[in-house]
Write an enzyme that holds these catalytic residues in place. Structure first.
Site, PDB file in Angstrom:
ATOM      1  N   GLY A  14       0.804  -1.218   0.000  1.00 20.05           N
ATOM      2  CA  GLY A  14       0.000   0.000   0.000  1.00 20.05           C
ATOM      3  C   GLY A  14       0.837   1.268   0.000  1.00 20.05           C
ATOM      4  N   ASP A  33       8.496  -7.273   5.662  1.00 19.52           N
ATOM      5  CA  ASP A  33       7.313  -7.759   6.363  1.00 19.52           C
ATOM      6  C   ASP A  33       7.521  -9.226   6.712  1.00 19.52           C
ATOM      7  OD1 ASP A  33       4.457  -8.574   6.982  1.00 19.52           O
ATOM      8  OD2 ASP A  33       4.086  -6.533   6.310  1.00 19.52           O
ATOM      9  N   ASN A  55      11.859  -9.933  10.121  1.00 21.63           N
ATOM     10  CA  ASN A  55      11.384  -9.374  11.375  1.00 21.63           C
ATOM     11  C   ASN A  55      11.989  -7.979  11.518  1.00 21.63           C
ATOM     12  OD1 ASN A  55      11.189  -8.740  14.192  1.00 21.63           O
ATOM     13  ND2 ASN A  55      10.740 -10.906  14.573  1.00 21.63           N
ATOM     14  N   SER A  75       3.537   1.220   8.573  1.00 21.44           N
ATOM     15  CA  SER A  75       2.221   1.027   9.178  1.00 21.44           C
ATOM     16  C   SER A  75       2.340  -0.115  10.186  1.00 21.44           C
ATOM     17  CB  SER A  75       1.194   0.693   8.085  1.00 21.44           C
ATOM     18  OG  SER A  75      -0.077   0.515   8.640  1.00 21.44           O
ATOM     19  N   CYS A  78      -1.543  -2.644  14.397  1.00 21.08           N
ATOM     20  CA  CYS A  78      -2.508  -1.807  15.113  1.00 21.08           C
ATOM     21  C   CYS A  78      -3.170  -2.543  16.270  1.00 21.08           C
ATOM     22  CB  CYS A  78      -3.583  -1.300  14.142  1.00 21.08           C
ATOM     23  SG  CYS A  78      -4.593  -2.619  13.425  1.00 21.08           S
ATOM     24  N   GLN A  79      -2.990  -3.872  16.337  1.00 23.71           N
ATOM     25  CA  GLN A  79      -3.720  -4.674  17.335  1.00 23.71           C
ATOM     26  C   GLN A  79      -3.509  -4.211  18.775  1.00 23.71           C
ATOM     27  OE1 GLN A  79      -1.906  -5.860  14.841  1.00 23.71           O
ATOM     28  NE2 GLN A  79      -2.802  -7.667  13.886  1.00 23.71           N
TER      29      GLN A  79
END
Length: 345
Positions: A14, A33, A55, A75, A78-79
């Site tokens: 994204g 990622d 990682n 990004s 968000c958890q």
């Protein structure tokens, strides 16, 4: 300046698409990622030369220096900050990567621009304080935002926290607050696109809402009509869970579907004290079938996330995986506009 972008927590790319949207001179020098399915999608669209299954905690100052990266787009998970989660903030192990980066940023002398996206709620977290402290220690000027795609003529609600930071020049608009619109924005004068503009043709019957969901959950679903200019935030649980994961679509007008749902409610009210007979249940289901309710396709969700038409998934990616990956991604247009703001002189 030629921008050399390091994309972290890169997902399906994204941020890469947002950088392309901003039409700046430069390149993505690496995309990191841990999600191998997301990395396969990234490689499918951009080749495997920049994407690395890594990682983030293993990233070193020396590596960033070798890449000569001057832009950091990220990004983080968000958890630790979502309303539905435990909100353990920096105590959540999924915050460890951002904590690592907060130690790394002051040591990376070439970095000039940073953009970070996270869920609404991050702005009041300890992780946010830690991040801002790292920016200030490094001599960055920074601004914070909470924005949604509807402010950018996209018919989808997805409130997200953003922070943009740059080293050599302050921004021409004030800090000290969280901006809830783009500086100088005239969004109120824009006419929102309609849902009809993002629809695919000849959608497979496989996307119809299953009978068991229609029977039990339809009256709590967020149902969108072709002429509407809104949709719910799509999450990774879309189609797997009913409530709060995204909208469903009907080709009928609002008045037509309302008429059918009123008939369904009448059946429910007239049969609430007794176990509904097979005949009544079938009558109810036949009415619901008339609504032609279906899920938005992955392509339609990607359009609502402002991904371009040339974005695609590998053939082996399942629809469930596509929804999960899109639900974890960003809105390309919103981030693209912020990248423009970040780099504008």
């Amino acid at each position: 300046m030629a921008f050399r972008v390091l994309e972290l927590f890169s997902g399906i790319g994204g941020m890469h698409y947002a950088f392309k949207y901003a039409q700046l001179e430069g390149e993505i020098v690496a995309a990191l990622d841990v999600n191998t399915v997301a990395n396969a999608v990234y490689s499918h669209n951009y080749g495997s030369n920049v994407v690395k299954t890594r990682n983030i905690q293993s990233l070193s100052v020396k590596e960033v220096g070798k890449l000569r990266a001057n832009v950091l787009l990220m990004s983080p998970p968000c958890q630790p900050h979502t309303r539905q989660g435990l909100q353990r903030d920096t105590e959540d192990k999924r915050s460890d990567a951002l904590t690592h980066l907060c130690g790394l940023i002051p040591e990376c002398q070439d970095l000039r621009f940073i953009l970070m996206e996270n869920v609404k709620g991050f702005e009041s977290s300890q992780a946010r304080n830690q991040f801002i402290e790292a920016l200030e220690k490094s001599g960055f000027h920074w601004r914070e935002f909470i924005l949604t795609p509807t402010q950018f003529n996209v018919p989808n609600t997805r409130y997200r926290y953003y922070c943009i930071a740059r080293k050599d020049q302050d921004f021409p608009f004030p800090g000290g607050k969280i901006w809830e619109e783009m500086p100088g924005s005239k969004a109120q004068d824009q006419k929102l696109s309609q849902i009809s503009e993002i629809l695919e043709e000849n959608v497979s019957p496989g996307f119809l809402v299953p009978d068991d969901v229609l029977t039990k959950r339809v009256l709590v679903m967020d149902i969108i009509h072709p002429t509407q200019s809104r949709s719910m935030c799509f999450t990774k649980g879309y189609t797997h869970y009913t409530e709060g994961t995204g909208s469903a679509f009907t080709p009928l007008s609002e008045s037509e579907s309302h008429r059918i749902f009123e008939l369904v409610r009448e059946i429910d009210e007239n049969n609430q004290d007794a176990v509904k007979s097979e005949e009544v249940l079938q009558q109810r289901l036949d009415l619901l079938h008339q609504v032609k309710l279906r899920y938005f396709t992955p392509r339609e969700v990607a359009r609502l996330m402002s991904f371009p038409e040339d974005f695609d998934f590998p053939a082996e990616t399942t629809n469930r995986q596509k929804y999960r990956l899109l639900g974890n991604s960003i809105n390309v247009k919103v981030v693209g506009e912020l990248i423009k703001l970040l780099t504008d002189k």
